[in-house]
Scaffold this motif. Structure first.
Motif, PDB file in Angstrom:
ATOM      1  N   HIS A 201      23.307   2.640 -14.866  1.00 42.39           N
ATOM      2  CA  HIS A 201      24.296   2.066 -13.960  1.00 42.39           C
ATOM      3  C   HIS A 201      23.726   0.861 -13.203  1.00 42.39           C
ATOM      4  O   HIS A 201      24.435  -0.116 -12.947  1.00 42.39           O
ATOM      5  N   THR A 202      22.428   0.969 -12.866  1.00 38.68           N
ATOM      6  CA  THR A 202      21.761  -0.165 -12.211  1.00 38.68           C
ATOM      7  C   THR A 202      21.745  -1.371 -13.142  1.00 38.68           C
ATOM      8  O   THR A 202      21.995  -2.519 -12.722  1.00 38.68           O
ATOM      9  N   LEU A 203      21.474  -1.118 -14.436  1.00 39.95           N
ATOM     10  CA  LEU A 203      21.453  -2.215 -15.396  1.00 39.95           C
ATOM     11  C   LEU A 203      22.841  -2.841 -15.527  1.00 39.95           C
ATOM     12  O   LEU A 203      22.978  -4.069 -15.561  1.00 39.95           O
ATOM     13  N   ARG A 204      23.890  -2.008 -15.612  1.00 36.27           N
ATOM     14  CA  ARG A 204      25.239  -2.551 -15.757  1.00 36.27           C
ATOM     15  C   ARG A 204      25.617  -3.407 -14.540  1.00 36.27           C
ATOM     16  O   ARG A 204      26.278  -4.439 -14.667  1.00 36.27           O
ATOM     17  N   ALA A 205      25.146  -2.985 -13.367  1.00 34.03           N
ATOM     18  CA  ALA A 205      25.420  -3.759 -12.158  1.00 34.03           C
ATOM     19  C   ALA A 205      24.726  -5.128 -12.223  1.00 34.03           C
ATOM     20  O   ALA A 205      25.301  -6.157 -11.818  1.00 34.03           O
ATOM     21  N   ARG A 206      23.508  -5.131 -12.742  1.00 29.10           N
ATOM     22  CA  ARG A 206      22.777  -6.393 -12.867  1.00 29.10           C
ATOM     23  C   ARG A 206      23.456  -7.319 -13.881  1.00 29.10           C
ATOM     24  O   ARG A 206      23.542  -8.537 -13.657  1.00 29.10           O
ATOM     25  N   ILE A 207      23.939  -6.756 -14.986  1.00 22.92           N
ATOM     26  CA  ILE A 207      24.596  -7.576 -16.002  1.00 22.92           C
ATOM     27  C   ILE A 207      25.864  -8.197 -15.415  1.00 22.92           C
ATOM     28  O   ILE A 207      26.150  -9.390 -15.622  1.00 22.92           O
ATOM     29  N   ALA A 208      26.614  -7.410 -14.677  1.00 25.62           N
ATOM     30  CA  ALA A 208      27.842  -7.922 -14.060  1.00 25.62           C
ATOM     31  C   ALA A 208      27.518  -9.023 -13.051  1.00 25.62           C
ATOM     32  O   ALA A 208      28.214 -10.058 -12.986  1.00 25.62           O
ATOM     33  N   GLN A 209      26.447  -8.818 -12.245  1.00 22.38           N
ATOM     34  CA  GLN A 209      26.056  -9.818 -11.256  1.00 22.38           C
ATOM     35  C   GLN A 209      25.620 -11.109 -11.938  1.00 22.38           C
ATOM     36  O   GLN A 209      25.969 -12.214 -11.491  1.00 22.38           O
ATOM     37  N   ALA A 210      24.842 -10.971 -13.051  1.00 23.49           N
ATOM     38  CA  ALA A 210      24.398 -12.159 -13.780  1.00 23.49           C
ATOM     39  C   ALA A 210      25.575 -12.923 -14.345  1.00 23.49           C
ATOM     40  O   ALA A 210      25.629 -14.164 -14.304  1.00 23.49           O
ATOM     41  N   GLY A 211      26.556 -12.201 -14.925  1.00 22.16           N
ATOM     42  CA  GLY A 211      27.734 -12.860 -15.462  1.00 22.16           C
ATOM     43  C   GLY A 211      28.479 -13.643 -14.401  1.00 22.16           C
ATOM     44  O   GLY A 211      28.973 -14.755 -14.654  1.00 22.16           O
ATOM     45  N   THR A 212      28.569 -13.076 -13.184  1.00 22.09           N
ATOM     46  CA  THR A 212      29.245 -13.764 -12.090  1.00 22.09           C
ATOM     47  C   THR A 212      28.500 -15.036 -11.704  1.00 22.09           C
ATOM     48  O   THR A 212      29.109 -16.095 -11.492  1.00 22.09           O
ATOM     49  N   LEU A 213      27.148 -14.961 -11.592  1.00 31.54           N
ATOM     50  CA  LEU A 213      26.355 -16.128 -11.213  1.00 31.54           C
ATOM     51  C   LEU A 213      26.466 -17.250 -12.253  1.00 31.54           C
ATOM     52  O   LEU A 213      26.516 -18.436 -11.908  1.00 31.54           O
ATOM     53  N   LEU A 214      26.520 -16.849 -13.540  1.00 36.80           N
ATOM     54  CA  LEU A 214      26.554 -17.836 -14.615  1.00 36.80           C
ATOM     55  C   LEU A 214      27.976 -18.271 -14.961  1.00 36.80           C
ATOM     56  O   LEU A 214      28.149 -19.246 -15.717  1.00 36.80           O
TER      57      LEU A 214
ATOM     58  N   TRP B 239      22.165 -15.848 -25.203  1.00 35.67           N
ATOM     59  CA  TRP B 239      20.906 -15.655 -25.945  1.00 35.67           C
ATOM     60  C   TRP B 239      20.305 -17.006 -26.347  1.00 35.67           C
ATOM     61  O   TRP B 239      19.095 -17.221 -26.235  1.00 35.67           O
ATOM     62  N   ALA B 240      21.176 -17.935 -26.802  1.00 35.75           N
ATOM     63  CA  ALA B 240      20.702 -19.267 -27.169  1.00 35.75           C
ATOM     64  C   ALA B 240      20.108 -19.979 -25.955  1.00 35.75           C
ATOM     65  O   ALA B 240      19.070 -20.655 -26.056  1.00 35.75           O
ATOM     66  N   LEU B 241      20.758 -19.854 -24.787  1.00 39.50           N
ATOM     67  CA  LEU B 241      20.228 -20.474 -23.577  1.00 39.50           C
ATOM     68  C   LEU B 241      18.874 -19.900 -23.208  1.00 39.50           C
ATOM     69  O   LEU B 241      17.934 -20.656 -22.854  1.00 39.50           O
ATOM     70  N   LEU B 242      18.727 -18.593 -23.277  1.00 43.26           N
ATOM     71  CA  LEU B 242      17.451 -17.949 -22.921  1.00 43.26           C
ATOM     72  C   LEU B 242      16.345 -18.323 -23.887  1.00 43.26           C
ATOM     73  O   LEU B 242      15.184 -18.451 -23.487  1.00 43.26           O
ATOM     74  N   GLN B 243      16.668 -18.468 -25.175  1.00 46.71           N
ATOM     75  CA  GLN B 243      15.651 -18.803 -26.175  1.00 46.71           C
ATOM     76  C   GLN B 243      15.248 -20.280 -26.092  1.00 46.71           C
ATOM     77  O   GLN B 243      14.128 -20.626 -26.430  1.00 46.71           O
ATOM     78  N   THR B 244      16.168 -21.130 -25.660  1.00 47.60           N
ATOM     79  CA  THR B 244      15.900 -22.576 -25.651  1.00 47.60           C
ATOM     80  C   THR B 244      15.194 -23.019 -24.394  1.00 47.60           C
ATOM     81  O   THR B 244      14.306 -23.886 -24.424  1.00 47.60           O
ATOM     82  N   ALA B 245      15.544 -22.416 -23.251  1.00 44.54           N
ATOM     83  CA  ALA B 245      14.939 -22.840 -21.980  1.00 44.54           C
ATOM     84  C   ALA B 245      13.471 -22.455 -21.935  1.00 44.54           C
ATOM     85  O   ALA B 245      13.024 -21.482 -22.536  1.00 44.54           O
TER      86      ALA B 245
ATOM     87  N   SER C 152      19.475 -26.025 -16.933  1.00 42.48           N
ATOM     88  CA  SER C 152      20.506 -26.285 -15.916  1.00 42.48           C
ATOM     89  C   SER C 152      21.504 -25.139 -15.829  1.00 42.48           C
ATOM     90  O   SER C 152      21.901 -24.724 -14.740  1.00 42.48           O
ATOM     91  N   ARG C 153      21.911 -24.610 -17.012  1.00 45.21           N
ATOM     92  CA  ARG C 153      22.869 -23.505 -17.025  1.00 45.21           C
ATOM     93  C   ARG C 153      22.281 -22.236 -16.425  1.00 45.21           C
ATOM     94  O   ARG C 153      22.993 -21.437 -15.794  1.00 45.21           O
ATOM     95  N   LEU C 154      20.973 -22.040 -16.616  1.00 48.51           N
ATOM     96  CA  LEU C 154      20.331 -20.817 -16.119  1.00 48.51           C
ATOM     97  C   LEU C 154      19.835 -20.954 -14.677  1.00 48.51           C
ATOM     98  O   LEU C 154      19.301 -19.995 -14.115  1.00 48.51           O
ATOM     99  N   ALA C 155      19.974 -22.129 -14.078  1.00 50.05           N
ATOM    100  CA  ALA C 155      19.430 -22.373 -12.736  1.00 50.05           C
ATOM    101  C   ALA C 155      19.926 -21.379 -11.691  1.00 50.05           C
ATOM    102  O   ALA C 155      19.120 -20.870 -10.884  1.00 50.05           O
TER     103      ALA C 155
END
Length: 502
Positions: free
Chosen positions: A467-480, A494-500, A425-428
């Protein structure tokens, strides 16, 4: 097993009152051609009698058909193809002697040719063979009745089922053995007539047959042995197998085997009823052990495996066959065990020194088993909980040990269905973004966290600019809705990614 000579062409030729004589040279005939069971004796002078003949009979003829344009080679060839076992020629009735062409044709086709003298009517030959068939049938029925009486007396002896199977082997004059539902050989006669490795292979086949629920007689060949197997019990409740080293049984022998199977089924059913009562008692005693108190259990059953012990819980395990398997180990090697059924599965407790038997058990029955660390009886409940934890981590057949489970990752131990639901649910939002065909944010996050949140090596692994990776990390943080600049946030991700589920 046989008590009279089987009706064959050789037996018919031995009748002195008939005066029959073999014209063919026996050393030029196919092996056992004179000793195959002879079904009937028929007479005909037709040019082609084969439409009216059945296989495995002897044909008598006076040879009048040979006056016509009948090719003798073709005539004998048809008889051989039809399965006729022998040709009798009535001499001095229509012809003096036997035509040389007929002797040569029979030799070429491997057909036994015999002479019927003038003084012997064909009907006398047929009647003699009919009497031999009747005598054999009477002898076989008498043998069956006598054998049934002997088996009934054997059943009254101590260990009556074992004595019955041994008597069956003696009466049939073959090796006979009985296997339980776990594929263990309970009794055999003669004891050393079949090699150990062949018996082991036979035990594996028994398990396969019982697992598939086959009731009909099965015939199989192992090395130089041919066995016929008969299952004991009714469909869905098969108890074992009786094996005979024989490839075929006549009706009388089969009726005897059927009666033994019925007796064995009744005896095993009674034994199973006692075993079920004992397992119900053990289920109640398991509650006492789970309270970390072994006093009651020791008083009731007289003893337990020596501590330290390991506790195992098996999923979808057949209690009856597994109990038989452990009982056989106890009888052969003195292995102590405690076994009980519960809602969680089948619980087995053995001394830690016998831990390796649990791997053998899982392999033999193709089941999942969770195994605890060694504990004393005052920590039985903890060992049981460890076994359940290990069992949940096992996806296929085999034994999973708790020590290996906790040694792999604490997250795997915490990955319950509820935790997976929360993680997914958190990663949706992240996964919905990736499904739209945009940048693979989840893959980028996993790679970045694996590289200790360092952009340079993670970008290199992904094949993109840092820089592309940093942009993706920032975008992911915003979505989550997570600030990934802090360690607690990254640890939670990391716990969410390993459990889902992936």
């Amino acid at each position: 097993m046989a008590v009279t000579e089987e009706p064959t062409l050789r037996a018919l030729l031995r009748r002195r009152d008939l005066g029959l004589s073999l014209v063919s040279r026996e050393d030029q005939l196919p092996a056992s051609s004179l000793d195959r069971p002879l079904r009937w004796v028929h007479s005909s002078d037709l040019a082609d009698p084969t439409p009216f003949l059945s296989e495995d009979l002897a044909l008598l003829t006076t040879g009048t058909q040979f006056d016509e344009a009948v090719d003798i080679d073709t005539y004998v060839g048809r008889l051989a193809d039809r399965g006729v076992l022998g040709l009798g020629f009535g001499s001095e009735v229509h012809r003096a002697g036997i035509p040389e062409e007929l002797v040569a044709a029979c030799a070429a086709n491997g057909m036994p040719l015999f002479e019927v003298p003038y003084r012997t009517p064909f009907i006398a030959v047929a009647r003699a063979h009919s009497e031999a068939i009747a005598a054999q049938a009477y002898a076989r029925r008498s043998w069956a009745l006598d054998t049934q009486r002997a088996l009934a007396l054997a059943a009254l002896r101590p260990r009556g089922l074992d004595a019955t199977v041994a008597e069956l082997g003696r009466r049939l004059d073959v090796w006979a053995g009985m296997f339980d539902a776990a594929g263990a050989l309970l009794v055999s006669h003669p004891r050393d007539a079949v090699e150990r490795h062949a018996l082991d292979d036979l035990g594996e086949r028994v398990i396969e047959i019982l697992t598939r629920g086959l009731e009909a007689g099965q015939s199989l060949t192992l090395d130089d042995h041919t066995f016929t197997l008969f299952t004991i019990g009714r469909g869905g409740h098969l108890r074992g197998v009786i094996a005979l080293e024989i490839d075929a049984l006549d009706p009388e022998a089969r009726s005897v085997v059927t009666s033994v199977i019925a007796m064995a089924g009744l005896a095993m059913e009674q034994s199973e009823q006692l075993a079920r009562s004992r397992r119900r008692l053990h289920t109640q005693l398991l509650e006492s052990l789970l309270a970390d108190d072994s006093t009651l259990t020791r008083r009731v059953i007289g003893g337990l495996p020596a501590a330290p012990v390991v506790v195992a819980v098996a999923s979808d395990a057949p209690a009856g066959p597994i109990t038989d398997w452990w009982e056989r180990h106890r009888a052969d090697h003195g292995t102590a065990f405690f076994l009980a059924e519960s809602d969680e599965g089948l619980t087995v407790c053995v001394s830690a020194v016998d831990d390796d038997l649990l791997d053998e058990l899982a392999h033999r029955f193709g089941i999942r088993i969770g195994v605890s660390e060694p504990e004393g009886y005052d920590a039985f409940s903890r060992a049981h909980a460890q076994a359940l934890t290990a069992l949940r981590q096992r996806s296929g057949a085999g034994a999973e040990r708790y020590a290996d489970t906790v040694g792999s990752s604490i997250l795997s131990a915490l990955a319950t269905d509820e935790a997976r639901l929360v993680a997914e649910s958190r990663l949706a939002p992240l996964r919905a973004h990736d499904l739209s065909g945009s940048a693979a944010l989840e893959q980028s996050l996993r790679c970045w966290l694996r590289n200790d949140a360092r952009a340079e090596p993670a970008a290199l692994e992904l094949g993109i600019h840092r820089h592309t990776l940093r942009a993706r990390i920032a975008q992911a943080g915003t979505l989550l809705g997570i600030d990934l600049s802090s360690f607690p946030a990254r640890a939670e991700l990391w716990a969410l990614l390993q459990t889902a589920r992936d």
